[in-house]
Design an enzyme around this catalytic site. Structure first.
Site, short mmCIF file in Angstrom:
data_model
loop_
_atom_site.label_atom_id
_atom_site.label_comp_id
_atom_site.label_asym_id
_atom_site.label_seq_id
_atom_site.Cartn_x
_atom_site.Cartn_y
_atom_site.Cartn_z
CB THR A 189 28.74 14.40 26.82
OG1 THR A 189 27.77 14.54 28.04
CG2 THR A 189 30.13 15.16 27.07
CG ASN B 85 19.20 19.84 30.35
OD1 ASN B 85 19.23 20.75 29.81
ND2 ASN B 85 19.98 19.68 31.43
CD GLN C 101 16.37 15.77 28.88
OE1 GLN C 101 15.40 15.04 29.07
NE2 GLN C 101 17.55 15.53 29.55
CB SER D 199 21.85 10.50 25.07
OG SER D 199 22.43 9.80 26.12
CB ALA D 200 21.07 4.98 24.40
CG HIS D 201 21.51 7.97 29.61
ND1 HIS D 201 21.02 8.69 30.64
CD2 HIS D 201 22.57 8.56 29.04
CE1 HIS D 201 21.89 9.68 30.66
NE2 HIS D 201 22.45 9.91 29.75
CB CYS E 70 24.44 16.86 33.63
SG CYS E 70 23.17 16.40 32.61
N1 PMP Z 1 22.41 17.42 26.46
C1 PMP Z 1 21.23 17.39 26.92
C2 PMP Z 1 20.08 18.34 26.80
C3 PMP Z 1 21.14 16.49 28.50
O1 PMP Z 1 20.18 16.38 28.98
C4 PMP Z 1 22.30 15.66 28.62
C5 PMP Z 1 22.13 14.73 29.81
N2 PMP Z 1 21.68 15.19 30.97
C6 PMP Z 1 23.33 15.59 27.66
C7 PMP Z 1 23.45 16.65 26.60
C8 PMP Z 1 24.38 14.62 27.89
O2 PMP Z 1 24.19 13.24 27.52
P1 PMP Z 1 25.01 12.03 27.62
O3 PMP Z 1 24.52 11.67 29.34
O4 PMP Z 1 24.59 11.11 26.74
O5 PMP Z 1 26.37 12.39 27.60
#
Ligand code: PMP
Length: 387
Positions: free
Chosen positions: A74, A154, A182, A202-204, A328
């Protein structure tokens, strides 16, 4: 109570045991601030941060100096979009092109850019969720500076033809930002081959910790200039101030090393995903798959069930953890903006389930989940008056 079977890997992934192990010392013994240059506590932390920076760069074919650590994708998306607007739009507003199925962390900064006087074109997508290169070519204007297009969606898993988009951007001298959250670590991603100027990750989503991510910022051919969006001590080459999250960064680095070693696992994940789809379809009529079944995320299966509400179905499926769309944004029950953009009507889009398979899912789990889905859809349809 037995834990539900986890099939929501697009929302987040469990932290890999090796990642956790690597992170732990940075919460205790190696607690130094990497910006402390006068003692060994700082030096050791800094060494770990730079090692992780190299691992992130290696996964996407970048150099370590091109990686800026952020709190996640984000923030990386915000920095890319608003940072470009501020750096390139100082004397006159700029034009940005994006697409309707982007994550909100791209669409919302675009709205902010608009409120600051910049021009934003949001391109429509086809039924697969893809922008055609011709549509993009027609949208370029003389003042276009940035194109922001995600690599993998996503919700429906559709992959964009980022290489073709990258070539178009290059011929027009336009910067390409891609939200690759993704995609990185799930499939091969190389910033030079794809013509990417800025990339968010993103790491998670790749078995690393939450709250840490990175933005790739190209330094040559062309060198991208960004205005920081968080101001302070000038960390990360002045692009992102704030004391670095050392354990998180170490976790991201190890997650990238492991992802690179395990890219081949995508084949097995896709096999299990295909098995899940085949089992469900063999037993149930009226099943629609959203997104492109060919060029897509190996673990994604976004299904709609005729006559069944997605929320009701997810609540009925107590034995499996999955989502009706994007985790999200799914606090509100509005129809998914992604499916709406793909031309799927409100009624249909209220009926979708997003399965996100990942590392660790087994054939046994897939068969159990298929049985649960078949039983619940059959029972809900019966209650709704359908046999
Ligand atoms: N972009 C995409 C395509 C995502 O799937 C996500 C997480 N759902 C994000 C951005 C946001 O990532 P973060 O949780 O690391 O802020």
């Amino acid at each position: 109570m037995k834990s539900p079977i986890y099939m929501d890997h697009h929302a987040t992934t469990p932290v890999d045991a090796d990642v956790l192990r690597a992170m732990l010392p940075y919460f205790s013994d190696i607690f130094g601030n990497p910006a402390s240059r006068t003692h060994a506590y700082g030096w050791r932390a800094n060494e770990a941060v730079e090692q992780a920076r190299q691992s992130v760069a290696d996964l996407i074919g970048a150099t370590a100096r091109e990686i800026v650590f952020t709190s996640g994708a984000t923030e990386a998306n915000n920095l890319a979009i608003l940072g470009v607007c501020e750096a390139y739009g100082q004397s006159k507003p700029i034009h940005i092109i994006t697409q309707a199925t982007e994550h909100k962390s791209v669409l919302d900064p675009c709205t902010v850019a608009q409120s600051r006087g910049h021009r934003v074109t949001v391109l429509p997508v086809d039924r697969m969720g893809r922008v055609s290169p011709d549509t993009l070519a027609d949208a370029f204007c003389d003042d276009t500076v940035l194109v922001s297009m995600m690599l993998v969606n996503n919700e429906v898993g559709t992959m964009q033809d980022i290489a073709a988009i990258g070539r178009l951007c290059k011929t027009r001298g336009v910067l390409l930002h891609t939200d690759a959250t993704q995609a990185v670590g799930i499939m091969p991603v190389h910033v030079d081959t794809l013509g990417i100027a800025l990339l968010s990750m993103s790491a998670h989503k790749i078995y690393g910790p939450k709250g840490i991510g990175a933005l790739y910022v190209r330094r040559r051919d062309p060198r991208v200039t960004l205005a920081p969006q968080i101001h302070g001590g000038g960390h990360e080459n002045g692009l992102r101030s704030g004391t670095l999250n050392v354990p998180g960064i170490v976790g991201l680095g190890v997650a990238c090393i492991l992802a690179k070693q395990r890219l081949h696992e995508a084949c097995e994940i896709a096999r299990l995903r295909n098995l899940l789809e085949t089992r469900i379809r063999a037993a149930l009529p009226g099943v629609i798959r959203y997104g492109d079944p060919e060029q897509c995320h190996p673990g994604n299966l976004c299904l709609g069930f005729d006559g069944v509400n997605g929320e009701t179905l997810v609540l009925a499926l107590q034995g499996v953890a999955l989502s009706t769309g994007s985790a999200c944004t799914n606090r509100d029950l509005a129809p998914s903006h992604v499916l709406t953009a793909m031309g799927v009507g409100n009624r249909a889009s209220s009926g979708n389930l997003r399965f996100g398979l990942g590392r660790g899912n087994t054939e046994e789990e897939v068969l159990a989940v298929a049985d649960m889905v078949i039983a619940q859809v059959t029972s809900l349809r019966r209650l709704g008056g359908r046999s």
